[in-house]
Design an enzyme around this catalytic site. Structure first.
Site: not given
Length: 292
Positions: A93, A183
């Protein structure tokens, strides 16, 4: 943090249960039978377990992840468990064009789509932020931009089927978590984008549900490997987590919290006492095990 949470969780969790994100008790596996479902990040962890649950419910599955070898094994197991059909597309991805390839495969295979489960994540580190802007950029491409690209590609089919989008996120997308700045940024982005999109769907009378899944510490191999030396809490089971996500998606919930009592409590603390929540989180870490 453990002792304090034992005191606060029963009180706050019970209060929340009456009015926040309570799941209707009318889920049936029939809701998923024959449904056409894409699951990303399906070669391991929560994604793999979601694939197995959906297979038992006799859904049609298209799985994607980086590892072709692992995907082959998951597809084989899904077929054994009773999936109406199961296939895979392997790839990364990091290239948002791959998202379009996955959705196109679903269109060519089924001619439509009922549920898009976005679960994949890029590799990140659990330590002090070292100023690596390029890492943040790469993680945003995988954890956020590819989610957007897949949604854009799948939306025409989902509008036609009045289907569902499932976005697997984290408590790190609701409150800043130490040692996970890149993150956490990507998960906050998911909350903002899909929250806005949900409102636009409502205003345009588009009957496509969006379920944002706010997860705590789950016993996936990647999570345990990354943070078990720092966090002493016992991780929740990925098998049950995966089932709860599927049920919440089928019931078209706005948000799914897992483990529910813990996440509900932390979110309430975030709203009522954010400084206290930050203190609780910091106190739960063995900071001496974090290397710079």
């Amino acid at each position: 943090m453990g002792l304090l949470l034992k005191i606060f969780i029963p009180l706050l969790g019970v209060a929340l249960a009456f009015y926040l994100y309570s799941a209707p008790m009318n889920f049936s596996e029939e809701m998923l039978r024959g449904k056409r479902v894409i699951v990303t990040g399906a070669s391991s962890g929560i994604g793999e377990q979601m694939a197995y649950h959906l297979a038992r419910m006799e859904a049609h599955l298209l799985l994607t992840a980086r590892s072709e070898a692992k995907l082959q094994k998951v597809v084989e197991q899904c077929l054994k468990l009773g999936a109406a059909s199961a296939s895979y597309v392997s790839g990364s991805m990091e290239d948002t064009a791959f998202a379009e390839v996955v959705v196109k495969e679903a269109e060519n295979t089924w001619g439509g789509l009922d549920m898009l489960i976005l679960n994949h994540i890029g590799h990140s580190y659990f330590t002090y932020f070292n100023g690596d802007v390029e890492h943040v950029r790469k993680l945003l491409e995988i954890n956020f931009l590819s989610y957007v690209a897949m949604t854009v590609s799948a939306l025409p089919m989902l509008k036609e089927s009045e289907g569902s989008i499932v976005v697997v996120s984290s408590m790190a997308g609701k409150t800043g978590i130490p040692f996970a700045a890149p993150y956490s940024a990507t998960k906050f982005a998911l909350d903002g984008f899909f929250g806005s999109l949900r409102s636009e769907f409502f205003m345009e009378k588009v009957n496509v549900s969006i379920t944002l899944c706010i997860l705590g510490y789950i016993n996936t191999e990647s999570a345990v490997q990354a943070i078990s030396h720092v966090i002493q809490d016992t991780p929740a089971p990925k098998e049950d987590c995966a089932l709860q996500i599927i049920q919440g998606a089928a019931l078209r919930q706005r948000e799914l919290h897992y483990p529910p009592r813990l996440v509900d409590t932390l979110l309430l603390l975030r709203a009522l006492a954010p400084d206290f929540l930050d203190s609780l989180i910091r106190s739960s870490y063995n900071v001496e095990n974090i290397s710079r």
